[in-house]
Design a protein around this motif. Structure first.
Motif, PDB file in Angstrom:
ATOM      1  N   SER A 228     -46.350   4.525   1.145  1.00 49.51           N
ATOM      2  CA  SER A 228     -46.895   3.557   0.201  1.00 49.51           C
ATOM      3  C   SER A 228     -46.336   3.827  -1.186  1.00 49.51           C
ATOM      4  O   SER A 228     -45.954   4.943  -1.515  1.00 49.51           O
ATOM      5  CB  SER A 228     -48.423   3.633   0.174  1.00 49.51           C
ATOM      6  OG  SER A 228     -48.845   4.918  -0.248  1.00 49.51           O
ATOM      7  N   GLY A 229     -46.267   2.795  -1.958  1.00 51.03           N
ATOM      8  CA  GLY A 229     -45.841   2.932  -3.346  1.00 51.03           C
ATOM      9  C   GLY A 229     -44.363   2.735  -3.554  1.00 51.03           C
ATOM     10  O   GLY A 229     -43.543   3.025  -2.680  1.00 51.03           O
ATOM     11  N   GLU A 230     -44.056   2.204  -4.714  1.00 51.28           N
ATOM     12  CA  GLU A 230     -42.663   2.022  -5.079  1.00 51.28           C
ATOM     13  C   GLU A 230     -42.020   3.370  -5.381  1.00 51.28           C
ATOM     14  O   GLU A 230     -42.675   4.276  -5.883  1.00 51.28           O
ATOM     15  CB  GLU A 230     -42.562   1.121  -6.301  1.00 51.28           C
ATOM     16  CG  GLU A 230     -41.143   0.784  -6.696  1.00 51.28           C
ATOM     17  CD  GLU A 230     -41.082  -0.291  -7.751  1.00 51.28           C
ATOM     18  OE1 GLU A 230     -41.185  -1.472  -7.395  1.00 51.28           O
ATOM     19  OE2 GLU A 230     -40.965   0.064  -8.933  1.00 51.28           O
ATOM     20  N   ALA A 231     -40.734   3.460  -5.093  1.00 55.60           N
ATOM     21  CA  ALA A 231     -39.995   4.694  -5.381  1.00 55.60           C
ATOM     22  C   ALA A 231     -38.547   4.345  -5.668  1.00 55.60           C
ATOM     23  O   ALA A 231     -37.950   3.512  -4.982  1.00 55.60           O
ATOM     24  CB  ALA A 231     -40.079   5.647  -4.194  1.00 55.60           C
ATOM     25  N   LEU A 232     -38.017   4.974  -6.685  1.00 53.89           N
ATOM     26  CA  LEU A 232     -36.587   4.913  -6.960  1.00 53.89           C
ATOM     27  C   LEU A 232     -36.073   6.326  -6.744  1.00 53.89           C
ATOM     28  O   LEU A 232     -36.226   7.196  -7.588  1.00 53.89           O
ATOM     29  CB  LEU A 232     -36.316   4.452  -8.395  1.00 53.89           C
ATOM     30  CG  LEU A 232     -34.843   4.351  -8.793  1.00 53.89           C
ATOM     31  CD1 LEU A 232     -34.132   3.278  -7.981  1.00 53.89           C
ATOM     32  CD2 LEU A 232     -34.705   4.068 -10.286  1.00 53.89           C
ATOM     33  N   VAL A 233     -35.491   6.557  -5.573  1.00 50.89           N
ATOM     34  CA  VAL A 233     -35.016   7.898  -5.226  1.00 50.89           C
ATOM     35  C   VAL A 233     -33.525   7.969  -5.514  1.00 50.89           C
ATOM     36  O   VAL A 233     -32.768   7.054  -5.194  1.00 50.89           O
ATOM     37  CB  VAL A 233     -35.331   8.267  -3.764  1.00 50.89           C
ATOM     38  CG1 VAL A 233     -36.829   8.298  -3.537  1.00 50.89           C
ATOM     39  CG2 VAL A 233     -34.692   7.293  -2.790  1.00 50.89           C
ATOM     40  N   ILE A 234     -33.119   9.060  -6.136  1.00 52.95           N
ATOM     41  CA  ILE A 234     -31.735   9.237  -6.558  1.00 52.95           C
ATOM     42  C   ILE A 234     -31.232  10.563  -6.013  1.00 52.95           C
ATOM     43  O   ILE A 234     -31.916  11.593  -6.121  1.00 52.95           O
ATOM     44  CB  ILE A 234     -31.630   9.206  -8.093  1.00 52.95           C
ATOM     45  CG1 ILE A 234     -32.120   7.849  -8.614  1.00 52.95           C
ATOM     46  CG2 ILE A 234     -30.189   9.462  -8.547  1.00 52.95           C
ATOM     47  CD1 ILE A 234     -32.191   7.747 -10.113  1.00 52.95           C
ATOM     48  N   THR A 235     -30.059  10.530  -5.405  1.00 51.14           N
ATOM     49  CA  THR A 235     -29.518  11.750  -4.813  1.00 51.14           C
ATOM     50  C   THR A 235     -28.001  11.769  -4.926  1.00 51.14           C
ATOM     51  O   THR A 235     -27.352  10.728  -4.979  1.00 51.14           O
ATOM     52  CB  THR A 235     -29.931  11.858  -3.328  1.00 51.14           C
ATOM     53  OG1 THR A 235     -29.546  13.113  -2.806  1.00 51.14           O
ATOM     54  CG2 THR A 235     -29.301  10.757  -2.490  1.00 51.14           C
ATOM     55  N   ASP A 236     -27.448  12.968  -4.963  1.00 49.27           N
ATOM     56  CA  ASP A 236     -25.998  13.133  -5.002  1.00 49.27           C
ATOM     57  C   ASP A 236     -25.426  13.030  -3.592  1.00 49.27           C
ATOM     58  O   ASP A 236     -25.972  13.606  -2.643  1.00 49.27           O
ATOM     59  CB  ASP A 236     -25.634  14.500  -5.597  1.00 49.27           C
ATOM     60  CG  ASP A 236     -25.892  14.552  -7.097  1.00 49.27           C
ATOM     61  OD1 ASP A 236     -25.419  13.651  -7.803  1.00 49.27           O
ATOM     62  OD2 ASP A 236     -26.563  15.496  -7.548  1.00 49.27           O
TER      63      ASP A 236
END
Length: 257
Positions: A228-236
């Motif tokens: 649940s919930g919005e997420a902006l996940v950032i990864t190399d």
């Protein structure tokens, strides 16, 4: 390459609102150093917009695509976004890649899921859609496509290092199996990265599982979002950093046809 994945709650039928949310995420991702943003399946129209999807469908050179390209140009980040593509009388469940105001690439979903999608869209023949995103080879699939191992293998054989998968995985008793187990297996058996980016929450027709993930060639999860919930996940994405895994798990080198 630094990759951003936006797990979002699209507003069904409201393209302007969804583009605004993507623009906000693109700015945040670019500020964090990402150069590619992936959004969910049919992110521009919302997956559960029903028959309105056919009315909202536009060509890849239409106003929606122009707006997405303008966002990419303004933020300096490439974007993969799901949209409803009209080509004559046919409507496709498509993903659009833009990188500034330059060339655009469209991938059309080949494996439609269930009567809902089949009532709205025409399936495309399976193909290897691979783009060169600033030196990284990125393949495109959409949702159910990735559940057929042949599709991912086809992209790997075509030189893809990363597979971007906008999705609309519904909440179910097997959603975690797909997101947390099947997607890492697809990455592992092809020794590539797989970014699987979903909606969360509900619209009038569907409930979504969330569970967006980015899986590495060794099967580990580099990034993940909750149910649940919005997420902006950032990864190399270090395409040269898994040589030991590729040497040990040499599926691609040992493949016989």
């Amino acid at each position: 390459m630094k990759l951003a994945a936006l797990q979002m709650q699209a507003v069904a039928g409201d393209v302007a609102a969804n583009l605004a949310r993507i623009e906000k995420a693109a700015r945040e991702a670019a500020t964090a150093g990402a150069n590619l943003l992936i959004t969910p399946e049919l992110a521009l129209t919302g997956y559960g917009a029903g028959e309105a999807i056919r009315k909202l469908a536009e060509p890849a050179a239409g106003e929606q695509a122009d707006r997405l390209a303008a966002i990419s140009d303004a933020t300096g980040i490439g974007i993969v976004a799901g949209f409803a593509e009209r080509d004559g009388d046919a409507v496709y469940n498509s993903a659009l890649y833009v990188d500034g105001l330059g060339a655009r690439t469209v991938y059309r979903k080949s494996h439609l899921y269930g009567p809902y999608e089949r009532s709205l869209f025409v399936p495309e023949s399976p193909k290897s859609q691979v783009i060169n995103h600033r030196g990284t080879m990125v393949g495109l699939l959409i949702c159910y496509d990735v559940e057929f191992p042949e599709n991912v293998r086809r992209l790997a054989l075509a030189g893809a290092q990363v597979v971007a998968v906008p999705t609309a995985l519904p909440a179910s008793d097997h959603d975690e199996l797909i997101a947390r187990k099947m997607i890492p297996v697809r990455a592992f058996e092809n020794q590539i990265f797989v970014a699987y980016v979903n909606h969360f929450g509900n619209d009038a027709l569907f409930s979504y599982a969330g569970l967006s993930v980015v899986a590495a060639p060794d099967g580990t999860l580099l990034a993940e979002a909750g149910k649940s919930g919005e997420a902006l996940v950032i990864t190399d994405i270090d395409t040269g950093g898994y040589d030991e895994s590729r040497a040990t798990n040499s599926y691609m080198a040992d493949l016989r046809s």
